[in-house]
Enzyme design. Structure first.
Site, short mmCIF file in Angstrom:
data_model
loop_
_atom_site.label_atom_id
_atom_site.label_comp_id
_atom_site.label_asym_id
_atom_site.label_seq_id
_atom_site.Cartn_x
_atom_site.Cartn_y
_atom_site.Cartn_z
N GLN A 67 0.84 -1.20 0.00
CA GLN A 67 0.00 0.00 0.00
C GLN A 67 0.87 1.25 0.00
O GLN A 67 1.73 1.43 0.87
CB GLN A 67 -0.93 0.03 1.22
CG GLN A 67 -1.95 1.16 1.11
CD GLN A 67 -2.69 1.42 2.39
OE1 GLN A 67 -2.10 1.78 3.39
NE2 GLN A 67 -4.01 1.24 2.36
N TYR A 88 -5.73 10.75 4.66
CA TYR A 88 -4.38 11.05 4.19
C TYR A 88 -4.42 11.89 2.91
O TYR A 88 -5.46 12.35 2.48
CB TYR A 88 -3.58 9.76 4.07
CG TYR A 88 -3.47 9.06 5.40
CD1 TYR A 88 -2.91 9.72 6.50
CD2 TYR A 88 -3.99 7.77 5.61
CE1 TYR A 88 -2.84 9.11 7.74
CE2 TYR A 88 -3.93 7.16 6.86
CZ TYR A 88 -3.35 7.83 7.92
OH TYR A 88 -3.30 7.25 9.17
N ARG A 120 -7.71 2.33 -2.56
CA ARG A 120 -8.59 2.28 -1.39
C ARG A 120 -9.21 3.66 -1.15
O ARG A 120 -8.52 4.68 -1.19
CB ARG A 120 -7.78 1.86 -0.14
CG ARG A 120 -8.56 1.86 1.19
CD ARG A 120 -7.62 1.32 2.27
NE ARG A 120 -8.06 1.55 3.63
CZ ARG A 120 -8.67 0.65 4.40
NH1 ARG A 120 -8.94 -0.55 3.91
NH2 ARG A 120 -8.99 0.93 5.65
N GLY A 174 -9.13 -6.93 9.13
CA GLY A 174 -8.10 -6.20 9.83
C GLY A 174 -7.67 -6.85 11.13
O GLY A 174 -6.85 -7.77 11.14
#
Length: 355
Positions: free
Chosen positions: A98, A179, A226, A310
């Site tokens: 990622q 982000y 994502r 997760g």
């Protein structure tokens, strides 16, 4: 009706079931951003999940936000990730690294160069961050120039190239969780008046340019992205009108023939269903509060092709086996999520080890 145990195609990869490992920051890299000594073991332990999506990995010096997170842009980084990719492949899994640029969710004390964070606009997130000296306010970032935005697109391209050199099967572009890429979407973080601000088309431009550059460099079939539609992480407030931004963005991404779209479900069921209809490739849905009992709901209904997991994966290296056998699960220990050594990283017991 699909089942979690059916095989599925993702880009040029065929996976034997519908699980994936969701990306999770673990803050155990070396000071220079090289993956830590236990990273290969950690990811290989979980290779039975099929698709491993790694922790957020910065594409440049300015992309780092937190302490001891890994990078993928130097020779040392590539050498470190080669060990990880090789271990995952040997254990039968596939791995996508990622690519995460933290943008304004950064602190100078967390980075080797100690520079002011960069972002679409000079707007502080209004949140605190962990630093080597404890919790501190995230500072006001410096607004990127138009030229610097275009250079950042090339940073993503370069990092993707280096990921493939390291043996990764692909990369996931991190456009979620507050982000940099998502900062461009949010009106309270993006005050720009150039071609990257204002309209939905302009605020989506950076995400599309990054996806195009990465796909051109390594192949669309090796590129995922994502998103967390209407998520408010990192002090963002996209507002309800942002639903239209995502309805514009996702069809644009779909035209690039990317391997997958990974949605972090933040609660707007109608929007996620609309995005599913607009997407013609593999669609991943991560529901943060999923339980073993309802993990299969989105695959059964056709909303999702794969289900990234997760914390359950973090605490259960053999999660697939445990789910198949309906065995009890280890519970994750939040005190060991970030930083440290083997404790809470590579020492969670497996059923085989407990026998």
């Amino acid at each position: 009706m699909n089942s979690l145990w059916d095989s599925v195609k993702l880009g040029n990869i065929t996976l034997q079931h519908r699980f994936a490992m969701a990306p999770m920051t673990r803050s155990r890299a070396k000071p220079d951003g090289t993956p830590g000594d236990l990273a290969a073991e950690y990811y290989a332990q979980r290779a039975s999940l099929g698709l491993i999506i790694t922790e957020g990995t910065q594409p440049s010096d300015d992309g780092q936000g937190y302490t001891t997170t890994p990078g993928i842009y130097t020779d040392a980084h590539v050498a470190g990730w080669k060990k990880v990719a090789s271990a995952v492949h040997k254990a039968g899994g596939k791995i996508f690294i990622q690519l995460m640029h933290a943008g304004r969710m950064a602190h100078p004390d967390n980075t080797p160069h100690h520079r002011q964070p960069v972002a679409p606009s000079a707007v502080a997130p209004g949140q605190q961050m962990f630093t080597p000296t404890g919790m501190q306010d995230a500072p006001t970032p410096r607004a990127l120039t138009t030229e610097e935005i275009k250079a950042t697109v090339q940073d993503f391209r370069h990092a993707a190239k280096r990921a493939i050199e390291a043996g990764a099967d692909g990369v996931e572009i991190h456009g979620a969780n507050g982000y940099l890429i998502q900062q461009f979407f949010a009106p309270n973080a993006n005050l720009r008046t150039d071609e990257y601000g204002g309209s939905n088309e302009n605020r989506a431009r950076f995400a599309l340019e990054v996806a195009k550059a990465v796909a051109a460099e390594i192949g669309a079939e090796r590129t995922g992205i994502r998103l967390s539609p209407l998520g408010n992480s990192g002090g963002l407030n996209e507002g309800p009108e942002a639903a239209d931004l995502y309805r514009y963005l996702v069809p644009g991404l779909d035209k690039l023939n990317l391997a997958y779209l990974h949605i972090l479900h933040t609660g707007d069921e109608k929007l996620v269903q609309d995005l599913r209809k607009a997407w013609t490739h593999a669609f991943l849905v991560n529901r943060p509060n999923a339980t073993p009992e309802n993990l299969d709901q989105d695959v059964k209904t056709g909303l999702a092709d794969l289900v990234p997991v997760g914390k359950m994966a973090l605490a259960n290296p053999d999660l697939v086996t445990r789910l198949q056998k309906k065995a009890p699960l280890n519970q994750p220990n939040p005190a060991t999520f970030f930083g440290g050594g083997a404790a809470g990283f590579t020492d969670y017991p497996t059923l085989a080890g407990m026998a």
